[in-house]
Design an enzyme around this catalytic site. Sequence first.
Site, PDB file in Angstrom:
ATOM      1  N   ARG A  30      -4.197   5.012  -8.999  1.00  0.00           N
ATOM      2  CA  ARG A  30      -4.000   6.624  -9.243  1.00  0.00           C
ATOM      3  C   ARG A  30      -4.029   6.775 -10.644  1.00  0.00           C
ATOM      4  O   ARG A  30      -4.316   8.031 -10.895  1.00  0.00           O
ATOM      5  CB  ARG A  30      -2.872   6.884  -8.517  1.00  0.00           C
ATOM      6  CG  ARG A  30      -2.862   6.668  -7.015  1.00  0.00           C
ATOM      7  CD  ARG A  30      -1.485   6.792  -6.358  1.00  0.00           C
ATOM      8  NE  ARG A  30      -0.886   7.909  -6.290  1.00  0.00           N
ATOM      9  CZ  ARG A  30       0.216   8.143  -5.662  1.00  0.00           C
ATOM     10  NH1 ARG A  30       0.875   7.227  -5.152  1.00  0.00           N
ATOM     11  NH2 ARG A  30       0.960   9.500  -5.799  1.00  0.00           N
TER      12      ARG A  30
ATOM     13  N   LEU B  28       0.761  -1.210   0.109  1.00  0.00           N
ATOM     14  CA  LEU B  28      -0.136  -0.050   0.056  1.00  0.00           C
ATOM     15  C   LEU B  28       0.741   1.328   0.103  1.00  0.00           C
ATOM     16  O   LEU B  28       1.975   1.349   0.790  1.00  0.00           O
ATOM     17  CB  LEU B  28      -0.885   0.184   1.235  1.00  0.00           C
ATOM     18  CG  LEU B  28      -2.108  -1.151   1.165  1.00  0.00           C
ATOM     19  CD1 LEU B  28      -2.874  -0.799   2.694  1.00  0.00           C
ATOM     20  CD2 LEU B  28      -3.072  -0.826   0.214  1.00  0.00           C
ATOM     21  N   ASP B  29       0.451   2.385  -0.922  1.00  0.00           N
ATOM     22  CA  ASP B  29       1.237   3.397  -0.641  1.00  0.00           C
ATOM     23  C   ASP B  29       1.291   4.059   0.620  1.00  0.00           C
ATOM     24  O   ASP B  29       0.305   3.753   1.293  1.00  0.00           O
ATOM     25  CB  ASP B  29       0.718   4.351  -1.803  1.00  0.00           C
ATOM     26  CG  ASP B  29       0.852   4.045  -3.269  1.00  0.00           C
ATOM     27  OD1 ASP B  29       1.998   3.063  -3.447  1.00  0.00           O
ATOM     28  OD2 ASP B  29       0.397   4.452  -4.001  1.00  0.00           O
ATOM     29  N   ARG B  30       2.437   4.898   1.053  1.00  0.00           N
ATOM     30  CA  ARG B  30       2.269   5.600   1.887  1.00  0.00           C
ATOM     31  C   ARG B  30       0.914   6.373   2.392  1.00  0.00           C
ATOM     32  O   ARG B  30       0.578   6.040   3.680  1.00  0.00           O
ATOM     33  CB  ARG B  30       3.401   6.789   2.162  1.00  0.00           C
ATOM     34  CG  ARG B  30       3.602   7.585   3.347  1.00  0.00           C
ATOM     35  CD  ARG B  30       4.268   8.937   2.975  1.00  0.00           C
ATOM     36  NE  ARG B  30       5.562   8.867   2.801  1.00  0.00           N
ATOM     37  CZ  ARG B  30       6.755   9.074   3.650  1.00  0.00           C
ATOM     38  NH1 ARG B  30       6.150   9.358   4.805  1.00  0.00           N
ATOM     39  NH2 ARG B  30       8.043   8.648   3.488  1.00  0.00           N
TER      40      ARG B  30
ATOM     41  N   THR C 232      -1.999   5.670   1.402  1.00  0.00           N
ATOM     42  CA  THR C 232      -3.157   4.845   1.114  1.00  0.00           C
ATOM     43  C   THR C 232      -3.455   4.262   2.663  1.00  0.00           C
ATOM     44  O   THR C 232      -2.484   3.758   3.335  1.00  0.00           O
ATOM     45  CB  THR C 232      -2.857   3.758   0.185  1.00  0.00           C
ATOM     46  OG1 THR C 232      -2.625   4.256  -1.205  1.00  0.00           O
ATOM     47  CG2 THR C 232      -4.413   3.056   0.133  1.00  0.00           C
TER      48      THR C 232
END
Length: 224
Positions: free
Chosen positions: A157, A55-57, A59
Amino acid sequence: MIDFDILFEDGEALVIDKPAGLPLDQPRAGGPSLEDWLDELRFGFQRPPAPVHRLDRDTSGCLLLARNPKALKRFSGAFEAREVTKVYLGVVAGDVAGESGTIDLALSKISSAEAGWRMIPAKKGKPALTRWKVLDRKDGLTLVEFRPETGRTHQIRIHALAGLGHALMGDPIYGDGKGAQNGKMGRTMLHASALTVPREGKAPITATAALPADIAALGFDLPA
């Protein structure tokens, strides 16, 4: 210690509600990351759990951790085989045309000294497929449910921007980075809402993460 909400727990799996702003790996510039808390998340088990996916930072939401190497291998295989159901909620910074659809845009990574790296749609890129559905519209924003069937970096995104015509609210790479607070910089408004991982011979792993406060504050009406 971050007081992580535990969304699912058994002998081989742990699903936590990852807060927005917490990266999985130690940032080059320093600062906290999930790695700092993995030992605390052992809860008496011999090994610290290991993240199965990314998971992105920015998210928030459902993050699956495996409690042993065999489980990590099995769960990783389920993701690679596209057997895992993933549901995300994203705030799109614009009025999305249509109510639902499928975005089928292959993605490739590019990099430059000036802008760093990012993903772009490219015919010769890796296949990427995302199904989407509008949940609500308010004040020029659209709350969209995303169901990615592949797991490419930044998939939702860039699919929001290239497939729906608008970036996610707060996205500093594919959008203008502006949040809801008087146009100030905010986090990318993306939340991993639900996760289902099938398992042979036992019940699937299922988890649902409540809508975080910053998205809830925008006042969208969610279906019951």
